[in-house]
Write an enzyme that holds these catalytic residues in place. Structure first.
Site, short mmCIF file in Angstrom:
data_model
loop_
_atom_site.label_atom_id
_atom_site.label_comp_id
_atom_site.label_asym_id
_atom_site.label_seq_id
_atom_site.Cartn_x
_atom_site.Cartn_y
_atom_site.Cartn_z
N MET A 32 0.84 -1.20 0.00
CA MET A 32 0.00 0.00 0.00
C MET A 32 0.88 1.26 0.00
O MET A 32 0.42 2.33 0.39
CB MET A 32 -0.94 0.00 1.21
CG MET A 32 -1.91 -1.18 1.18
SD MET A 32 -3.46 -0.85 2.01
CE MET A 32 -2.89 -0.53 3.66
N ALA A 34 4.03 4.02 0.86
CA ALA A 34 4.76 4.52 2.03
C ALA A 34 5.82 3.50 2.40
O ALA A 34 5.90 3.02 3.54
CB ALA A 34 3.82 4.82 3.19
N GLY A 38 10.99 -2.84 5.47
CA GLY A 38 10.21 -4.07 5.55
C GLY A 38 9.75 -4.48 4.15
O GLY A 38 9.87 -5.65 3.75
N HIS A 39 9.24 -3.50 3.40
CA HIS A 39 8.84 -3.78 2.02
C HIS A 39 10.06 -4.20 1.19
O HIS A 39 9.97 -5.09 0.34
CB HIS A 39 8.19 -2.55 1.38
CG HIS A 39 6.95 -2.06 2.07
ND1 HIS A 39 6.93 -0.90 2.81
CD2 HIS A 39 5.70 -2.58 2.14
CE1 HIS A 39 5.70 -0.72 3.29
NE2 HIS A 39 4.94 -1.72 2.91
N GLN A 63 -10.45 -2.11 2.52
CA GLN A 63 -9.95 -2.79 3.73
C GLN A 63 -9.82 -1.85 4.92
O GLN A 63 -9.39 -2.26 5.99
CB GLN A 63 -8.64 -3.52 3.44
CG GLN A 63 -7.44 -2.61 3.25
CD GLN A 63 -6.24 -3.41 2.79
OE1 GLN A 63 -6.20 -3.90 1.66
NE2 GLN A 63 -5.24 -3.56 3.65
N GLU A 150 5.44 -11.47 7.57
CA GLU A 150 4.93 -12.08 8.80
C GLU A 150 4.46 -11.01 9.78
O GLU A 150 3.76 -11.31 10.73
CB GLU A 150 6.01 -12.95 9.45
CG GLU A 150 6.32 -14.19 8.66
CD GLU A 150 7.32 -15.10 9.36
OE1 GLU A 150 7.90 -14.67 10.40
OE2 GLU A 150 7.53 -16.22 8.88
N SER A 187 6.65 -0.06 10.01
CA SER A 187 5.27 0.03 9.54
C SER A 187 5.05 1.43 8.98
O SER A 187 5.58 2.41 9.52
CB SER A 187 4.31 -0.20 10.72
OG SER A 187 3.01 0.22 10.35
N SER A 188 4.25 1.49 7.91
CA SER A 188 3.92 2.81 7.35
C SER A 188 3.25 3.67 8.41
O SER A 188 3.37 4.90 8.41
CB SER A 188 2.99 2.63 6.15
OG SER A 188 3.55 1.71 5.24
N ARG A 189 2.54 3.04 9.34
CA ARG A 189 1.83 3.80 10.38
C ARG A 189 2.79 4.45 11.38
O ARG A 189 2.39 5.38 12.09
CB ARG A 189 0.85 2.90 11.13
CG ARG A 189 -0.33 2.50 10.27
CD ARG A 189 -1.21 1.50 10.97
NE ARG A 189 -2.11 0.83 10.04
CZ ARG A 189 -3.29 1.31 9.65
NH1 ARG A 189 -3.74 2.43 10.15
NH2 ARG A 189 -4.02 0.67 8.76
P1 AMP Z 1 1.50 -2.71 3.58
O1 AMP Z 1 2.05 -1.76 2.57
O2 AMP Z 1 1.60 -2.24 4.99
O3 AMP Z 1 0.14 -3.23 3.21
O4 AMP Z 1 2.45 -3.98 3.55
C1 AMP Z 1 2.77 -4.62 2.34
C2 AMP Z 1 3.50 -5.89 2.67
O5 AMP Z 1 4.68 -5.58 3.41
C3 AMP Z 1 2.67 -6.85 3.55
O6 AMP Z 1 2.88 -8.18 3.10
C4 AMP Z 1 3.26 -6.62 4.92
O7 AMP Z 1 3.12 -7.72 5.78
C5 AMP Z 1 4.72 -6.38 4.57
N1 AMP Z 1 5.39 -5.66 5.68
C6 AMP Z 1 4.99 -4.52 6.28
N2 AMP Z 1 5.83 -4.19 7.29
C7 AMP Z 1 6.79 -5.17 7.31
C8 AMP Z 1 7.93 -5.40 8.14
N3 AMP Z 1 8.28 -4.58 9.13
N4 AMP Z 1 8.68 -6.50 7.89
C9 AMP Z 1 8.34 -7.36 6.87
N5 AMP Z 1 7.28 -7.17 6.06
C10 AMP Z 1 6.50 -6.10 6.28
#
Ligand code: AMP
Length: 285
Positions: A32, A34, A38-39, A63, A150, A187-189
């Site tokens: 999503m 940002a 992690g991404h 969502q 995860e 986290s983006s948050r």
């Molecule tokens: P999001 O953009 O937050 O929807 O996340 C996109 C993908 O990145 C999802 O599969 C998340 O689980 C993964 N993701 C987000 N934060 C992390 C993190 N800190 N470590 C590993 N994967 C992450």
């Protein structure tokens, strides 16, 4: 090399079809935006396991269960694309909302059981939105492998279940959570945390890892969870939404460490809701 930008499913399908005709394997990372390290870990895993990598950026409105949460979700398309260029991505898919949900769109994917409880109990409709958009993205991109963090463990299990149930020909890969040096899961948050809240936030993984150690060493689960709940509130969180020991396989509640497990939590610091989870394995005794 500059990755190709695609805004329509036809453009994605054309690129993927050409690569596949040339014998290339395709890895896919839905996001999503940002974007953070992690991404990037998901992109690296996709790079390592495939000839071509597609990343989607789509802030999926269905969502979000509150309009204010959707409005506050951070967006940084230009910076995200730069980061993906640096990470060696071949194609970035940036669909608009009406590309995903044209007028007349009427279908939802609902994964019963595993979507209930934990985040599903507090965010009505969230996993229906996730399952529906991920199903669409997997069918549009048609990758060999798709990568999920995860960090969102229940989401990972929901997606593994729907791929199996709907016979979608893709291998779902889970990638370990990437953390800051103080343990906070990226986290983006996190961008929405004030400096003080950012300090508080590290209390969540600290409490989870401590409780996981205690349970692993034989402590009773209810006591360890109660202690962790207090530790999270003492760190400055305003509310613990859930804190539970669950089977890593079925997500069923566990009273003891009888099988591979996950300790999962959601908690609010100020106006920001954070989730995290840590693995636990039964010890040979
Ligand atoms: P999001 O953009 O937050 O929807 O996340 C996109 C993908 O990145 C999802 O599969 C998340 O689980 C993964 N993701 C987000 N934060 C992390 C993190 N800190 N470590 C590993 N994967 C992450």
């Amino acid at each position: 090399m500059q990755p190709v930008l695609a805004r329509t499913k036809e453009d994605v399908q054309t690129a993927v079809r050409e690569w596949r005709a040339a014998g290339a394997s395709i890895g896919f990372v839905p996001t999503m935006g940002a974007l953070h390290e992690g991404h990037v870990a998901l992109v690296r895993a996709a790079r390592a396991g495939n000839d071509r990598v597609v990343v989607s950026i789509f802030v999926n409105p269905t969502q979000f269960n509150s309009a204010s949460d959707l409005a506050a979700y951070p967006r940084s398309e230009a910076g995200d694309v730069d980061l993906l260029v640096a990470a060696g991505v071949d194609l970035v898919y940036l669909p608009a909302a009406d590309e995903m949900y044209p007028t007349g769109f009427a279908t939802a994917v609902e994964v019963a059981g595993i979507s209930d409880g934990l985040c599903g109990a507090f965010r009505p409709g969230h996993f229906r939105g996730v399952a529906t958009v991920v199903t669409k993205l997997l069918l549009q991109v048609a990758p060999d492998r798709a990568y999920f963090g995860e960090k969102d463990f229940q989401q990972l299990r929901v997606i593994q279940t729907l791929v199996q149930d709907l016979d979608i020909p893709v291998e779902v890969k889970g990638v370990a959570t990437v953390r800051e040096s103080d343990g906070l899961a990226l986290s983006s948050r996190n961008l929405r945390l004030s400096p003080e809240e950012r300090q508080v936030a590290a209390g969540l993984p600290r409490a989870l890892f401590h409780a996981a150690d205690r349970i692993g060493a034989g402590a009773a689960v209810p006591e360890a969870l109660e202690e962790a709940r207090h530790a999270i509130l003492d760190a400055g969180f305003r509310e613990v939404e859930y804190l539970e020991l669950r089977s890593a396989r079925t997500l069923a509640p566990l009273a003891g460490l009888t099988e591979p497990a996950r300790l999962l939590a959601a908690a609010w610091v100020g106006e920001v809701r954070l989730i995290d989870n840590v693995p636990l394995a039964p010890q040979e005794r």
